[in-house]
Design an enzyme around this catalytic site. Structure first.
Site, PDB file in Angstrom:
ATOM      1  N   MET A 159      11.884  24.424   2.262  1.00 53.09           N
ATOM      2  CA  MET A 159      11.053  23.661   1.337  1.00 53.09           C
ATOM      3  C   MET A 159      11.873  22.863   0.328  1.00 53.09           C
ATOM      4  SD  MET A 159       8.028  24.936  -1.261  1.00 53.09           S
ATOM      5  CE  MET A 159       6.988  25.551   0.064  1.00 53.09           C
ATOM      6  N   TYR A 212      16.439  30.048   8.053  1.00 49.35           N
ATOM      7  CA  TYR A 212      15.303  30.844   8.521  1.00 49.35           C
ATOM      8  C   TYR A 212      15.310  31.024  10.032  1.00 49.35           C
ATOM      9  CZ  TYR A 212      12.765  30.730   4.052  1.00 49.35           C
ATOM     10  OH  TYR A 212      12.375  30.898   2.755  1.00 49.35           O
ATOM     11  N   LYS A 216       0.841  -1.197   0.000  1.00 51.42           N
ATOM     12  CA  LYS A 216       0.000   0.000   0.000  1.00 51.42           C
ATOM     13  C   LYS A 216       0.877   1.248   0.000  1.00 51.42           C
ATOM     14  CE  LYS A 216      -0.430  -0.117   5.040  1.00 51.42           C
ATOM     15  NZ  LYS A 216      -1.335  -0.148   6.188  1.00 51.42           N
ATOM     16  N   ARG A 239      -9.560   0.107  15.683  1.00 50.58           N
ATOM     17  CA  ARG A 239      -9.466   0.806  14.410  1.00 50.58           C
ATOM     18  C   ARG A 239     -10.544   0.190  13.520  1.00 50.58           C
ATOM     19  NH1 ARG A 239      -3.791   1.238  11.114  1.00 50.58           N
ATOM     20  NH2 ARG A 239      -4.208  -0.982  10.859  1.00 50.58           N
TER      21      ARG A 239
END
Length: 388
Positions: A328, A269, A50, A147
């Site tokens: 990013m 940053y 998956k 679940r």
């Protein structure tokens, strides 16, 4: 406006020149599957592919495992199953999210097996096969995870229900362990006992309880079919489990620039990293848009208050730390301790692979190898090493 001829427009960059690149070792994935098959004893061993083969490509991963002998596959959604069917033509493909209105045709046309987890799904499935005819399914039973799945009592009632459609013939009953990664957890034995009740009630139907971690708990947990996932891709399903496995993927990013910075200057940053010495920096072309998680940053993220050490890269035989915040598209590494001649622009830094273990890279971001793999972005140029 400049016009460009389509004749000369390139849309792909080769692996050797790619800003970020990912090597997927299908031989390692096949070897890991064989290792889990050996650990599964007499049980048959499936494969969980998956999330696009845990981020590594369901087409290539699925085909390699199918050719190696895997006959049972597990995907999350029917679209994944339809893709896989082209590469595993005779396999049983189980869809863990089950069948819902509007998805029937995809199941029937591609021979996918829905895993039914609720009375609502059962009711819809019964209605669908009333028109279609006999069709296989699997049952998910909740044994304590809370679940997906029928409750223990619902499953036992269903097994004893003489009024259920004659065409209803599940081929598999399965559940999932909540604490399989902790061999000492009492919940493992509790779930095992509940699952045995259900498996015995569905006499003649195959049962499956164990994913990667459960396989390591021993024969009591194996039943007829195991379904390894993260272990196939070289990741830890339990502490230290990956030591028995081969790393399946290597992520690298190219150094765009090297630069000198003086003691006292700031990096990235927020100016959260102040250099304690004159330093040499390598700026590489991968960031959180490539799944290189911002939480791995050397400074300036909340995780660093709890876990002081950030992520590391590997180049020229050395581990090198991340400086400041991951951005990013770029990450900055400290290469001060390497000879100046050892690293230059254009070289590649390993983000994870044989030298930076997947789970070590994930731990620096406060997460697990599963998330790191499945977060890989679309910008990696991929190379597949085929099995022998």
């Amino acid at each position: 406006m400049t016009e460009y001829s389509n004749e000369f427009m390139e849309t792909e960059i080769g692996f050797d020149a790619a800003p970020a690149r990912l090597t997927v070792d299908l031989s390692a994935i096949v070897s890991n599957w064989r290792t889990m098959r050996a650990l599964s004893g007499t049980a048959r061993t499936g494969a969980v592919v998956k999330a696009d083969g845990y981020g590594l490509g369901i087409e290539d991963v699925g085909e390699a495992l199918y050719e190696a002998g895997a006959a049972d596959f597990f995907v999350a959604v029917p679209e994944e199953g339809a893709t896989l069917r082209r590469f595993a033509p005779d396999a049983r493909i189980f869809v863990l999210s089950g069948m819902w209105p509007g998805t029937e045709a995809m199941f029937f046309e591609n021979g996918l097996v829905p895993v039914l987890a609720s009375e609502e799904q059962l009711a819809f499935f019964f209605a669908a096969i009333a028109d279609y005819g006999d069709y296989p399914c699997a049952l998910q039973v909740d044994t304590g995870f809370n679940r997906l799945g029928l409750s223990h009592d619902e499953a036992l009632r269903l097994a004893a229900d003489d009024a259920r459609p004659a065409s209803f013939s599940p081929v598999l009953v399965l559940s999932h362990l909540a604490c399989g990664d902790d061999a000492a957890a009492p919940m493992n034995r509790e779930q095992l006992a509940r699952f045995r009740d259900v498996a015995n009630a569905f006499e003649g139907v195959e049962a499956s309880l164990s994913a990667s971690a459960g396989i390591l708990l021993g024969a009591d947990y194996h039943f007829e079919l195991t379904r390894p996932g993260i272990a196939l891709y070289g990741g830890d399903s339990a502490p230290g489990a990956s030591k028995k496995l081969q790393p399946a993927a290597t992520a690298e990013a190219r150094i765009i620039q090297t630069r000198f910075a003086k003691k006292g200057e700031n990096v990235s940053y927020g100016a959260t990293q102040q250099l304690a010495r004159d330093s040499r920096l390598a700026i590489v072309s991968a960031g959180y848009a490539d799944g290189y998680l911002r939480a791995k940053s050397g400074t300036g993220v909340p995780l660093r208050d709890a876990v002081p050490a950030g992520g590391m890269g590997f180049i020229a035989g050395h581990r090198v730390p991340i400086l400041g915040r991951i951005t990013m598209d770029m990450t900055i590494f400290d290469i001060t301790d390497l000879p100046e001649s050892a690293v230059r622009a254009g070289d590649y830094v390993e983000l994870f692979g044989p030298n930076i273990a997947l789970d070590d890279a994930a731990a620096a971001a406060g997460t697990i190898g599963y998330e790191l793999l499945t977060s890989l972005g679309l910008r990696y140029n991929r190379r597949y090493i085929q099995p022998d």
